[in-house]
Design a protein around this motif. Structure first.
Motif, mmCIF file in Angstrom:
data_model
loop_
_atom_site.group_PDB
_atom_site.id
_atom_site.type_symbol
_atom_site.label_atom_id
_atom_site.label_comp_id
_atom_site.label_asym_id
_atom_site.label_seq_id
_atom_site.Cartn_x
_atom_site.Cartn_y
_atom_site.Cartn_z
ATOM 1 N N GLU A 197 0.924 3.125 2.442
ATOM 2 C CA GLU A 197 1.529 1.819 2.603
ATOM 3 C C GLU A 197 3.055 1.859 2.700
ATOM 4 N N GLY A 198 3.658 2.559 1.764
ATOM 5 C CA GLY A 198 5.115 2.480 1.629
ATOM 6 C C GLY A 198 5.887 3.312 2.641
ATOM 7 N N HIS A 199 5.263 4.354 3.162
ATOM 8 C CA HIS A 199 6.038 5.287 3.984
ATOM 9 C C HIS A 199 6.445 4.676 5.334
ATOM 10 N N ALA A 200 5.619 3.728 5.825
ATOM 11 C CA ALA A 200 5.937 3.144 7.131
ATOM 12 C C ALA A 200 7.279 2.427 7.080
ATOM 13 N N ASN A 219 3.262 -6.290 1.415
ATOM 14 C CA ASN A 219 3.471 -7.609 0.862
ATOM 15 C C ASN A 219 2.116 -8.128 0.395
ATOM 16 N N ILE A 220 1.788 -7.804 -0.817
ATOM 17 C CA ILE A 220 0.488 -8.150 -1.382
ATOM 18 C C ILE A 220 -0.622 -7.693 -0.427
ATOM 19 N N THR A 221 -0.660 -6.431 -0.253
ATOM 20 C CA THR A 221 -1.644 -5.834 0.640
ATOM 21 C C THR A 221 -3.061 -6.064 0.145
ATOM 22 N N ARG A 222 -3.915 -6.269 1.111
ATOM 23 C CA ARG A 222 -5.338 -6.277 0.790
ATOM 24 C C ARG A 222 -5.974 -5.073 1.468
ATOM 25 N N ILE A 223 -6.951 -4.503 0.796
ATOM 26 C CA ILE A 223 -7.731 -3.439 1.404
ATOM 27 C C ILE A 223 -9.094 -4.048 1.719
ATOM 28 N N VAL A 224 -9.454 -4.047 2.969
ATOM 29 C CA VAL A 224 -10.706 -4.676 3.388
ATOM 30 C C VAL A 224 -11.694 -3.606 3.832
ATOM 31 N N PRO A 225 -12.837 -3.484 3.154
ATOM 32 C CA PRO A 225 -13.832 -2.518 3.616
ATOM 33 C C PRO A 225 -14.618 -3.080 4.785
ATOM 34 N N ASP A 360 4.136 18.434 4.505
ATOM 35 C CA ASP A 360 4.376 19.827 4.135
ATOM 36 C C ASP A 360 5.075 19.955 2.782
ATOM 37 N N VAL A 361 5.894 18.966 2.420
ATOM 38 C CA VAL A 361 6.642 19.102 1.163
ATOM 39 C C VAL A 361 6.032 18.320 0.002
ATOM 40 N N THR A 362 5.027 17.491 0.261
ATOM 41 C CA THR A 362 4.392 16.734 -0.826
ATOM 42 C C THR A 362 3.699 17.697 -1.778
ATOM 43 N N ASP A 363 3.725 17.363 -3.065
ATOM 44 C CA ASP A 363 3.130 18.249 -4.068
ATOM 45 C C ASP A 363 2.528 17.387 -5.184
ATOM 46 N N ALA A 364 1.246 17.090 -5.074
ATOM 47 C CA ALA A 364 0.590 16.241 -6.077
ATOM 48 C C ALA A 364 -0.860 16.707 -6.235
ATOM 49 N N PRO A 365 -1.543 16.384 -7.368
ATOM 50 C CA PRO A 365 -0.986 15.841 -8.593
ATOM 51 C C PRO A 365 -0.229 16.926 -9.365
ATOM 52 N N PRO A 366 0.443 16.524 -10.501
ATOM 53 C CA PRO A 366 0.509 15.193 -11.097
ATOM 54 C C PRO A 366 1.263 14.214 -10.197
ATOM 55 N N GLU A 367 0.997 12.929 -10.466
ATOM 56 C CA GLU A 367 1.633 11.886 -9.677
ATOM 57 C C GLU A 367 1.725 10.621 -10.518
ATOM 58 N N LYS A 368 2.648 9.775 -10.170
ATOM 59 C CA LYS A 368 2.804 8.477 -10.845
ATOM 60 C C LYS A 368 2.760 7.435 -9.740
ATOM 61 N N LEU A 369 1.650 6.728 -9.645
ATOM 62 C CA LEU A 369 1.459 5.831 -8.500
ATOM 63 C C LEU A 369 2.135 4.476 -8.726
ATOM 64 N N TYR A 370 2.455 3.784 -7.640
ATOM 65 C CA TYR A 370 3.038 2.434 -7.707
ATOM 66 C C TYR A 370 2.180 1.486 -6.860
ATOM 67 N N ARG A 371 2.519 0.190 -6.883
ATOM 68 C CA ARG A 371 1.632 -0.819 -6.288
ATOM 69 C C ARG A 371 1.158 -0.515 -4.871
ATOM 70 N N PRO A 372 2.059 -0.161 -3.953
ATOM 71 C CA PRO A 372 1.571 0.092 -2.591
ATOM 72 C C PRO A 372 0.571 1.247 -2.499
ATOM 73 N N ILE A 374 -2.124 1.500 -3.654
ATOM 74 C CA ILE A 374 -3.510 1.046 -3.600
ATOM 75 C C ILE A 374 -4.168 1.589 -2.323
ATOM 76 N N SER A 375 -3.337 1.833 -1.308
ATOM 77 C CA SER A 375 -3.902 2.407 -0.078
ATOM 78 C C SER A 375 -4.451 3.808 -0.337
ATOM 79 N N LEU A 376 -3.767 4.572 -1.176
ATOM 80 C CA LEU A 376 -4.236 5.932 -1.464
ATOM 81 C C LEU A 376 -5.495 5.912 -2.316
ATOM 82 N N THR A 377 -5.466 5.104 -3.366
ATOM 83 C CA THR A 377 -6.620 5.106 -4.273
ATOM 84 C C THR A 377 -7.840 4.498 -3.593
#
Ligand code: FES
Length: 416
Positions: A197-200, A219-225, A360-372, A374-377
């Motif tokens: 969500e946030g990277h865009a 902006n108050i994202t919804r995830i719709v299946p 290439d540089v991302t390294d998780a977990p551990p991670e501390k997630l934030y509101r946006p 929700i797209s990952l989870t």
């Protein structure tokens, strides 16, 4: 389904983690996902352009499996890329007889459709191993101008490929342009980045693509299946805010004209632009969607961009970016001109290069997630559910709930 509630962390009676806690230490909430460092089995993966596969065998690695692809009589074949004699890659060999591939070392020769040893050149016609030794073969299909290979769950027959492709690519004619590129980083980071969500709104703030296509923001994202897809739905196309005590930050475009927000809500709140009938027929409830085994779909009014994140091994993936236009006749020329003249460089080049860098540089977990996030989870939940269903259908045992970070650790081994 947003941040929090990892199985291994106590969150107290309120269910809220006290401020300052470190966050998620591992991916044990998603055991199948956690265990899929080298990819999910039981899916078709695009490997290379069809035109690259000829009578000269070539080597590839998909989901950690070494494969050689070769074409014979117009059909592509995939075999395990290891001669059972002394372990030499068959991709180093060639074709001595039609319908076969011969190992370069001692001439053991394998039948392409079955993988069976059908001649041993250096032992003569009387070789007693003939017909008794074989190399594993893989199901192969060709779609979208690419060769696809099925990586099975043990003992499983391949699914029909059309069941695993985005529906509109099966039901409609189209033209396309694309890029296949080997990239560093685990396929899951590529997948999460694509739907992130946030990277865009931040990572891509400097992408020239933004001058032509504004990025949707959180902006108050919804995830719709929707079936086997999840959609991200958001309502703004720019981001500007006063951060108390810090300052003002704006990602607004420098000229006044803002495209109508409906552009990004295909099938949701209405359509300002004329939408291509093939795209409209799908009733996408959002701009970005994601499905197993790692297929991102970005629906613009007149074309759709797909990204297939193909697992190579725990540390590498194949980026397959495809821009599809559902027109025919003269209109296809217009699309090709647009693709080759702009999209290929702006989107599949610079924009996508920013993604490659972050993956290439991302390294998780551990991670501390934030509101946006929700797209990952939401994606991890989807993949977890879908894969459990898949294993059940294949009669395979479910992944053990180990709570281990082993696979994620191995994904990052090169960084350690
Ligand atoms: Fe392949 Fe000997 S290693 S024929």
């Amino acid at each position: 389904t947003s941040e929090g509630s990892p199985a291994s962390t106590s969150t107290g009676r309120t269910g809220r983690r006290p401020a300052g806690q470190p966050g998620r230490q591992d991916w044990s909430s998603w055991p199948h996902y956690d265990g899929a460092a080298a990819g999910f089995r039981g899916y078709w993966y695009p490997v290379t352009w069809s035109s690259h596969i000829t009578g000269k065998p070539l080597p590839f690695t998909i989901c950690g499996e070494k494969i050689t692809l070769i074409r014979d009589g117009g059909k592509a074949y995939a075999l395990h890329n290891r001669c059972p004699h002394r372990g030499v890659p068959l991709s180093e060999g060639d074709q001595q007889f039609p319908g076969t591939v011969s190992c370069p070392y001692h001439g053991w020769t394998f039948d392409l459709p079955t993988g069976k040893l059908c001649a041993v050149i250096t032992d003569g016609p009387g070789c007693r191993l003939t017909g008794k030794v074989e190399v594993k073969t893989y199901a192969v299909e060709e779609r979208l101008g690419m060769v696809w290979v099925y990586i099975p769950v043990a003992g499983e027959d391949p699914h029909p490929i059309d069941e695993q492709l985005p529906e509109e690519l099966v039901s409609h004619g189209f033209v396309m342009g694309g890029r296949i590129e080997p990239r560093g980083g685990n396929w899951r980071f590529a997948c999460e980045n694509g739907f992130d969500e946030g990277h865009a709104k931040y990572l891509h703030r400097t992408a020239l693509w933004r001058l032509f296509k504004p990025m949707p923001t959180w902006n108050i994202t919804r995830i719709v299946p929707r079936g086997r897809w999840i959609f991200r739905v958001q309502d703004e196309v720019h981001w500007e805010a006063e951060f108390p005590g810090v300052g003002r930050w704006s990602n607004k475009r420098w000229w006044k004209l803002q495209p109508p927000k409906e552009t990004f809500n295909l099938g949701n709140t209405g359509k300002a632009d004329k939408v291509d009938p093939a795209i409209e027929a799908q009733e996408f409830p959002g701009f970005a969607s994601l499905a197993m085994p790692g297929v991102l779909r970005i629906a613009y009014p007149k074309f759709i961009h797909y990204e297939f994140y193909v697992p190579v091994d725990a540390d590498n993936h194949l980026y397959v970016g495809v821009m599809v236009n559902f027109t025919e006749g003269w209109e296809t020329l217009r699309f090709y001109a647009k693709y080759l003249g702009a999209i290929r460089w702006l989107f599949h080049g610079q924009f996508s290069g920013q993604d490659a860098w972050m993956v290439d540089v991302t390294d998780a977990p551990p991670e501390k997630l934030y509101r946006p996030d929700i797209s990952l989870t939401a994606w991890r939940n989807l993949s977890e559910e879908e894969y459990a269903k898949k294993l059940a259908a294949a009669g395979a045992p479910p992944a053990p709930s180990t709570g281990s970070t082993g696979s994620a650790g191995s994904a990052n081994a090169k960084k350690g």
